[in-house]
Design a protein around this motif. Structure first.
Motif, short mmCIF file in Angstrom:
data_model
loop_
_atom_site.label_atom_id
_atom_site.label_comp_id
_atom_site.label_asym_id
_atom_site.label_seq_id
_atom_site.Cartn_x
_atom_site.Cartn_y
_atom_site.Cartn_z
N GLY A 63 0.79 -1.23 0.14
CA GLY A 63 -0.07 0.22 -0.07
C GLY A 63 0.75 1.24 -0.07
N GLY A 64 0.10 2.11 0.20
CA GLY A 64 1.16 3.65 0.30
C GLY A 64 0.39 4.55 -0.42
N PRO A 65 0.76 4.61 -1.90
CA PRO A 65 1.35 3.62 -2.54
C PRO A 65 2.95 3.62 -2.08
CG PRO A 65 1.12 5.19 -4.18
CD PRO A 65 0.25 5.52 -2.87
N GLN A 66 3.50 4.80 -1.55
CA GLN A 66 4.93 4.86 -1.30
C GLN A 66 5.35 4.60 0.09
OE1 GLN A 66 3.91 8.20 -3.48
NE2 GLN A 66 5.71 8.39 -4.89
N SER A 67 5.14 3.46 0.41
CA SER A 67 5.31 2.76 1.74
C SER A 67 6.15 1.51 1.20
CB SER A 67 4.13 2.58 2.48
OG SER A 67 3.46 3.80 2.69
N MET A 68 7.51 1.49 1.73
CA MET A 68 8.29 0.50 1.57
C MET A 68 8.05 -0.74 2.03
SD MET A 68 12.42 0.15 2.52
CE MET A 68 12.22 0.30 4.19
N VAL A 69 7.90 -1.69 1.26
CA VAL A 69 7.72 -3.34 1.97
C VAL A 69 8.86 -3.79 2.83
CG1 VAL A 69 7.24 -5.49 1.53
CG2 VAL A 69 6.20 -3.95 -0.17
N SER A 70 8.92 -3.29 4.11
CA SER A 70 10.03 -3.65 5.08
C SER A 70 9.65 -4.67 5.72
CB SER A 70 10.15 -2.23 5.74
OG SER A 70 9.11 -1.83 6.48
N GLN A 71 10.43 -4.62 7.00
CA GLN A 71 10.49 -5.76 7.88
C GLN A 71 9.39 -5.30 9.17
OE1 GLN A 71 12.09 -8.69 8.91
NE2 GLN A 71 11.92 -8.50 6.42
N PHE A 72 8.11 -5.22 8.54
CA PHE A 72 7.14 -4.67 9.42
C PHE A 72 6.17 -5.91 9.98
CE2 PHE A 72 5.14 -4.96 5.55
CZ PHE A 72 3.79 -5.76 5.52
N TRP A 73 5.71 -5.48 11.30
CA TRP A 73 4.65 -6.62 11.85
C TRP A 73 3.17 -6.26 11.93
CZ3 TRP A 73 5.66 -11.72 13.92
CH2 TRP A 73 4.69 -12.28 14.77
N SER A 74 2.33 -6.89 11.45
CA SER A 74 0.97 -6.51 11.25
C SER A 74 0.14 -7.46 12.12
CB SER A 74 0.66 -6.07 10.03
OG SER A 74 -0.61 -5.93 9.75
N LEU A 75 -0.96 -6.87 12.55
CA LEU A 75 -2.16 -7.82 12.93
C LEU A 75 -3.14 -8.34 11.91
CD1 LEU A 75 -3.19 -5.81 16.25
CD2 LEU A 75 -2.25 -8.08 16.19
N ARG A 76 -2.79 -7.90 10.59
CA ARG A 76 -3.61 -8.35 9.47
C ARG A 76 -2.61 -8.67 8.55
NH1 ARG A 76 -5.08 -3.68 10.29
NH2 ARG A 76 -4.66 -2.96 8.16
N TRP A 77 -1.79 -7.79 7.73
CA TRP A 77 -0.93 -8.33 6.97
C TRP A 77 0.40 -8.73 7.59
CZ3 TRP A 77 -3.27 -8.82 2.35
CH2 TRP A 77 -4.58 -7.96 2.21
N ASN A 78 0.34 -9.95 8.09
CA ASN A 78 1.32 -10.56 8.78
C ASN A 78 1.74 -11.83 7.97
OD1 ASN A 78 2.49 -12.64 10.83
ND2 ASN A 78 2.22 -10.78 11.84
N PHE A 79 3.02 -11.49 7.54
CA PHE A 79 3.68 -12.73 6.65
C PHE A 79 3.83 -13.92 7.29
CE2 PHE A 79 5.43 -8.74 4.03
CZ PHE A 79 4.37 -8.70 3.48
#
Length: 695
Positions: A473-489
């Protein structure tokens, strides 16, 4: 559309706060002793992790105060309490035990008290307590409560944010119509993010303070002004600060209203002289976002984050600084092709630490005032999201695709980090996480693109797995080492999927040229980048190329809709959360008009604007004749950034075309999903849909 962690989010997650009280372990809740039945992640386990919130270092750099929030799933409620620990590491101690929680934790400038916000008295107010959690005392008693606070360095004043009513409602205009339920609007920006704009404005006040109490009446330094400070919807008290001598207050404000405000990002740094009761604009003529002022401890410089161009919310975030003696302003990142976030001065005023996106991770950097140089301190597969100066080194917060936020002690010379909070080690120790691989992929225009590949916890290279393309998303938000309660890899991988998460065109961390390419090119090169990523990984022997799915939210949701009409049979299932379906409707109904106006490069009635016309020609609704793949559409009613009718339009069209489709609609959620039960429902429906068509 960027997703940022903010005070408003914290308040929503905490719910009603309870009164500070003596230690009563029955009044609060933690999951620290949770035992799980399986090593594989479930939605319930995902919501059971402790969430580290406010992190504040004591003025002497020796003690960390922070909050941990735990969700009691059966109650659909989050409990948050304050903890302390030595900055050098060691066991942490819980010092509050309340039914609701505390937030916005900090330290008084003298270090004698921990400060925080609580609704214990009915409204949100500022409180203080001893570092051991004793002697809780309410400091402010402001009618209607406060929205943030900051002490002056001299500790004789407190600045706070509070909403003041300046506009009339229908009932003010027609007092005899007490049962009328309507709004009357004459200009734009009548709703923002997830709420209809009310007749109030967030203003900065100051009040005298001494010995744990405020005295006298508060002064509104923006009296009568129909503007917000901090900025709406996501700004906090990092946008407000006292001068080093405590005689003035610097604050961030976009002094525009209506349509002018809707199309502009031009905020400025203002300084209010308390004695003279006068205000000066320090960044007049600087046309983009100017935010988060911070004075050097020696009082010689003011630093802030600055963007150059008006209307471009994803412009390079630069380190700007003013020499307060000469008034000279300078960009100190002219040769640094990255962003700066969270500027933090060292006590000797010689350096500034900050975080920056860097090729798929967020790292810590240091600016040296002596030679104007910038050096990278950390490197690894992680995200550093904040940094503070400890007595011996740095204290930072860190996430990765393998763990939620933890507090890290960082060696300022070597960059080596040590987890000193270990909040989630007991739960993580019971789970098996999938491997995370950094892979570089060749794009159609012969560029190198970073993609993260995440493997199932018990990956077997001899098996064939379905794979998911994650559209960011973002669109200009880096796909980084994030932790999410929904988009959790890890959650996706635990369900036996290979995840492909590319840093396609239009993301920071890979230089400004890579970041800016997407503007005016929706549906262009970045979509080719998606194809390059999934095509490369699907060639692996362990991927079943006949069981591919694409998922995403916000711009990623738009990407899914676009792919649905252009994927040439690659995918067998789609999931779009809060995605843009119809560009013309989006342009006309979103709230911050500057975003779509910049990224589409204009409106849809200017037929002579070739770039804009190309944008609108790439609207997903133009390709629905090609839709033939099952699609789950998710949207929240309170999403005013991308109105929920976008999701309804996509779902309705899919059904009319005879495409298998489902609509998951949340009446009380916004662009995100904040409620625990709604979040678990989201996960269950997410995987029910994917498993139906990919397994």
């Amino acid at each position: 559309m960027k997703q940022i962690a903010l005070l408003a989010l914290v308040v929503m997650l905490l719910g009603a706060c309870a009164a500070p009280q003596k230690a009563d372990k029955e009044a609060t809740f933690t999951n620290r002793d949770l035992k799980v039945d399986s090593e594989i992640m479930t939605p319930e386990v995902l919501w059971s992790f402790g969430r580290v919130g406010s992190v504040a270092l004591s003025p002497d750099g020796k003690t960390v105060a922070f909050t941990i929030s735990y969700t009691k799933i059966e109650e659909n409620k989050t409990y948050s309490d304050i903890y302390t620990m030595p900055a050098e590491g060691g066991d942490y101690k819980q010092i509050t035990f309340t039914k609701g929680g505390e937030f916005d934790v900090n330290w008084r400038p003298d270090g004698a008290k921990i400060t925080y916000m609580s609704a214990a008295s009915g409204d949100v107010q500022l409180w203080e307590m001893n570092p051991d959690g004793t002697q809780n005392q309410q400091v402010t008693k402001v009618d209607g409560g406060i929205e943030g606070y900051k002490y002056s360095p001299t500790m004789d004043k407190i600045a706070f944010a509070k909403s003041v009513k300046l506009d009339k409602t229908v009932h003010d205009i027609y007092p005899d119509l007490k049962y009328a339920d309507a709004r009357i609007e004459d200009d734009l920006m009548y709703r923002h993010w997830d709420h209809w704009v009310d007749p109030t404005y967030s203003h900065i006040f100051y009040i005298d303070y001494a010995n744990g109490a405020t005295t006298g009446s508060a002064t509104d330094i923006m009296e009568g002004e129909r503007y917000h400070s901090p900025l709406k919807p996501f700004g906090g008290m990092e946008q407000v600060t006292f001068t080093t001598d405590g005689k003035s207050i610097a604050y961030t404000c976009k002094k525009k209203t209506g349509m002018e405000s809707a199309f502009s990002t031009n905020s400025d740094i203002y300084v209010y002289d308390i004695k003279a009761a006068s205000t000066k604009n320090l960044t007049e003529g600087m046309m983009g976002y100017d935010i988060a002022p911070t004075y050097s401890p020696d009082g010689k410089y003011l630093a802030w984050e600055s963007m150059a161009r008006d209307g471009y919310e994803a412009d390079q975030n630069r380190l700007f600084m003013m020499d307060l003696a000469t008034g000279e302003k300078k960009d100190y990142t002219a040769d640094f092709d990255q962003n700066v976030h969270g500027l933090t001065w060292t006590p000797d005023s010689k350096h500034i630490y900050f975080t920056s996106e860097d090729k798929g991770s967020n790292e810590i950097f240091r600016f040296d005032l002596a030679d104007n140089s910038i050096s990278q301190i950390t490197e690894g597969i992680h995200n550093y999201n904040s940094v503070a100066i400890a007595a011996n080194g740095l204290i930072a917060t860190q996430t990765s695709m393998k763990h939620p936020t933890e507090i890290i002690s960082v060696n300022a010379e070597t960059g080596e980090g040590t987890n000193i909070s270990k909040v989630n080690e007991p739960l993580l120790g019971q789970l098996k996480m999938g491997d995370v691989e950094k892979r570089w992929i060749k794009t159609t225009d012969n560029k190198e693109m970073l993609a993260w590949v995440i493997y199932p916890p018990n990956f077997d290279k001899n098996k064939k797995y379905p794979a998911l393309l994650y559209c960011g998303g973002g669109p200009q938000s880096m796909v980084s080492q994030f932790w999410s309660l929904r988009w959790n890899f890890q959650m996706m991988a635990a369900n036996d999927y290979i995840i492909v998460a590319p840093n396609r065109r239009g993301l920071p961390g890979f230089g400004q040229e890579w970041n800016e390419q997407i503007s005016g090119d929706y549906g262009g090169q970045n979509m080719k980048d998606y194809f390059s990523a999934i095509d490369a990984v699907s060639k692996e022997l362990f991927v079943d190329e006949n069981r591919l799915g694409a998922v995403g939210a916000s711009y990623g949701g738009f990407s899914v809709y676009w792919l649905a009409g252009n994927h040439n049979k690659r995918f067998k299932a789609f999931i779009s959360h809060c995605g843009i379906f119809n560009f013309e409707q989006m342009y006309s109904t979103t709230e911050e008009m500057f975003f779509v106006d910049w990224d589409y490069k204009g409106n849809y009635w200017d037929t002579d604007n070739k770039t804009a016309m190309r944008s609108y020609a790439n609207s997903p609704h133009k390709f629905v004749k090609n839709w033939d793949t099952p699609m789950l559409v998710i949207h929240g009613a309170k999403d005013f950034r991308i109105p929920y009718t976008q999701g309804m339009g996509a779902f309705n069209v899919a059904k009319m075309r005879g495409v298998p489709a489902r609509f998951l609609y949340f009446p009380e959620e916004n662009h995100w999903v904040l409620s625990c039960h709604n979040g678990i429902l989201w996960q269950r429906e997410f995987f029910r849909w994917l498993d139906t068509y990919l397994k």
